[in-house]
Design an enzyme around this catalytic site. Structure first.
Site, PDB file in Angstrom:
ATOM      1  N   GLU A   1      51.750  34.292  53.727  1.00  0.00           N
ATOM      2  CA  GLU A   1      51.624  34.575  52.292  1.00  0.00           C
ATOM      3  C   GLU A   1      52.527  35.735  51.911  1.00  0.00           C
ATOM      4  OE1 GLU A   1      50.557  36.313  48.569  1.00  0.00           O
ATOM      5  OE2 GLU A   1      50.376  37.348  50.470  1.00  0.00           O
TER       6      GLU A   1
ATOM      7  N   ASP B   1      47.856  36.495  57.472  1.00  0.00           N
ATOM      8  CA  ASP B   1      49.002  37.332  57.860  1.00  0.00           C
ATOM      9  C   ASP B   1      48.929  38.700  57.195  1.00  0.00           C
ATOM     10  OD1 ASP B   1      49.542  35.798  55.444  1.00  0.00           O
ATOM     11  OD2 ASP B   1      51.556  36.627  55.484  1.00  0.00           O
TER      12      ASP B   1
HETATM   13 ZN   LIG Z   1      47.591  39.377  49.861  1.00  0.00          ZN
END
Ligand SMILES: [Zn+2]
Length: 433
Positions: free
Chosen positions: A183, A117
């Site tokens: 994340e 991501d």
């Molecule tokens: Zn990162």
């Protein structure tokens, strides 16, 4: 050890050395494919929707691993976990992709984790070529949102695995490659992999550490503070109370809290950083389109903290600090600021600098580069605590070098992706054999 056993061990050591040199040469020869894969990932990236980029990863993994696992994290399951905070997260079109390279069973196993991501790129106009998704290469740097954080990690991990697969060295321990989502906010991707029972004897998170080995990182949690004022027409401004003015007072004073945290919480691994646990205000919302004394101001910030402080203690420290500030102001005393905690809550993580995982990676770094690596903490929040605290897996962070992560003109130095892939491959050969 008997003579023939010693001879056998010597042969194995020689064999590993030969294979090490072979994977290093293989990765060196893949430079143009590394750039091509990274560019394709940058161009296919979309914040909050990783299905496109994960399909690319899945295709690459199919040539490397026999076993592949693809799933969208389950929000209902995640909410049951004590480390998960976001309430309004949706994982549709946000799959995790995991590839498993099985060893014969009696060796140490390893997770390689990288996040697919990327954060929002901001305004096109602030970017080189006015395009955050260009993937253009200039003077050895590849530009684009995610190029460094953390698509470089995904690519380095894939090429490390690929080289091991191609040399056909019989590994004893399993290697689990995780390309995870989310994340950049709640960490549901990595946490969901831990809950799916992906556990190993060690883990390397391929975040862009600038080629440093980071066995620790700070924690960070996002907060929101709401300030109420008294809205009036500008001609009676003296009768109003500006929520913006009151918020500015608190924002300024929070810098003192930041200073207190630096003085009270610093440990040896954080000794080099002027600010290792920031209190950063990253968003302010207030006002209307017509002039008036504003009655409301909301601002968002990130609170950094480190072990052994728990996230609850860190929260309490900020809440009490804001309460104290409010008590000194006649208006705020009667209209107390409202502090709330948002979904981002990355707890601190620490693996001992003497742990064999750190030592092995250090030695392999030195073998590949001829230099000693910098070993210290990363002053940023990461997914590491999900692995260490909740998965019981010793974890380090190690990855490429670049700049401008989370802001415009993010780039990665291509050479460093090659170095990371080589160091990871050699580390895996030693750890899992
Ligand atoms: Zn990162």
């Amino acid at each position: 050890m008997r003579g023939d056993e010693r001879r056998k061990k010597g042969e194995i050591m020689r064999e590993i050395k030969e294979v090490e040199n072979l994977v290093i040469r293989k990765i060196e020869g893949e430079r143009s494919s590394v750039v091509d894969l990274l560019r394709r990932l940058v161009r296919a990236s979309k914040p909050q929707e990783e299905v496109q980029t994960q399909n690319i990863v899945k295709k690459e993994l199919k040539n490397i691993c026999k076993e592949i696992d693809v799933w969208e994290p389950d929000i209902v399951e995640l909410k049951k976990h004590p480390a998960f905070f976001p309430e309004d997260m949706n994982y549709a079109k946000r799959p995790n992709v995991v590839g498993i390279m099985s060893g014969s069973g009696e060796g140490k196993s390893m997770i390689l984790n990288a996040h697919i991501d990327v954060v929002d790129p901001g305004l096109d106009a602030y970017w080189k070529y006015e395009d955050p998704w260009s993937g253009r290469v200039e003077k050895g740097k590849l530009y684009g949102r995610g190029a460094c954080d953390d698509l470089s990690g995904v690519v380095a991990g894939l090429y490390a695995l690929k080289s091991i697969k191609e040399v056909g060295f019989p590994l004893k321990g399993n290697i689990i490659f995780e390309s995870v989502v989310d994340e950049e906010w709640g960490g549901g991707g990595t946490l969901s992999a831990v809950m799916r029972n992906y556990k190993t004897d060690g883990a390397i998170i391929l975040e862009p550490s600038g080629l440093e080995i980071n066995p620790a990182n700070r924690g960070g949690q996002a907060f929101m503070i709401e300030i109420s004022g008294k809205g009036v027409h500008p001609r009676m401004s003296y009768q109003g109370v500006s929520a913006i003015d009151k918020a500015m007072g608190i924002i300024t004073a929070l810098k003192n809290l930041q200073q207190i945290i630096q003085e009270d919480q610093r440990t040896a691994v954080f000794k080099d950083f002027p600010v290792f646990a920031p209190v950063t205000i990253y968003g302010v919302q207030a006002g209307t389109d017509i002039p008036k004394v504003p009655e409301k101001c909301i601002f968002k910030g990130l609170l950094g903290y480190v072990s052994p402080q728990s996230y609850k203690e860190a929260r309490q420290q900020l809440e009490e600090y804001v309460e104290k500030l409010a008590s000194l102001d006649p208006w705020l005393r009667n209209h107390p600021p409202k502090v709330s905690w948002l979904g981002l809550n990355k707890e601190p993580s620490e693996t001992s600098v003497d742990h064999p995982l750190v030592k092995t990676t250090e030695e392999c770094f030195e073998y590949v580069t001829g230099e000693k690596p910098q070993v210290r903490a990363l002053p940023a929040g990461t997914d590491a605590s999900f692995l260490t605290k909740y998965g019981g897996i010793p974890t380090i962070l190690f990855g490429a070098k670049g700049a401008n992560c989370h802001t415009s003109n993010e780039y990665v130095e291509i050479d460093t992706i090659i170095t990371v892939a080589k160091v990871i491959a050699v580390t895996l050969l030693n750890w899992c054999s």
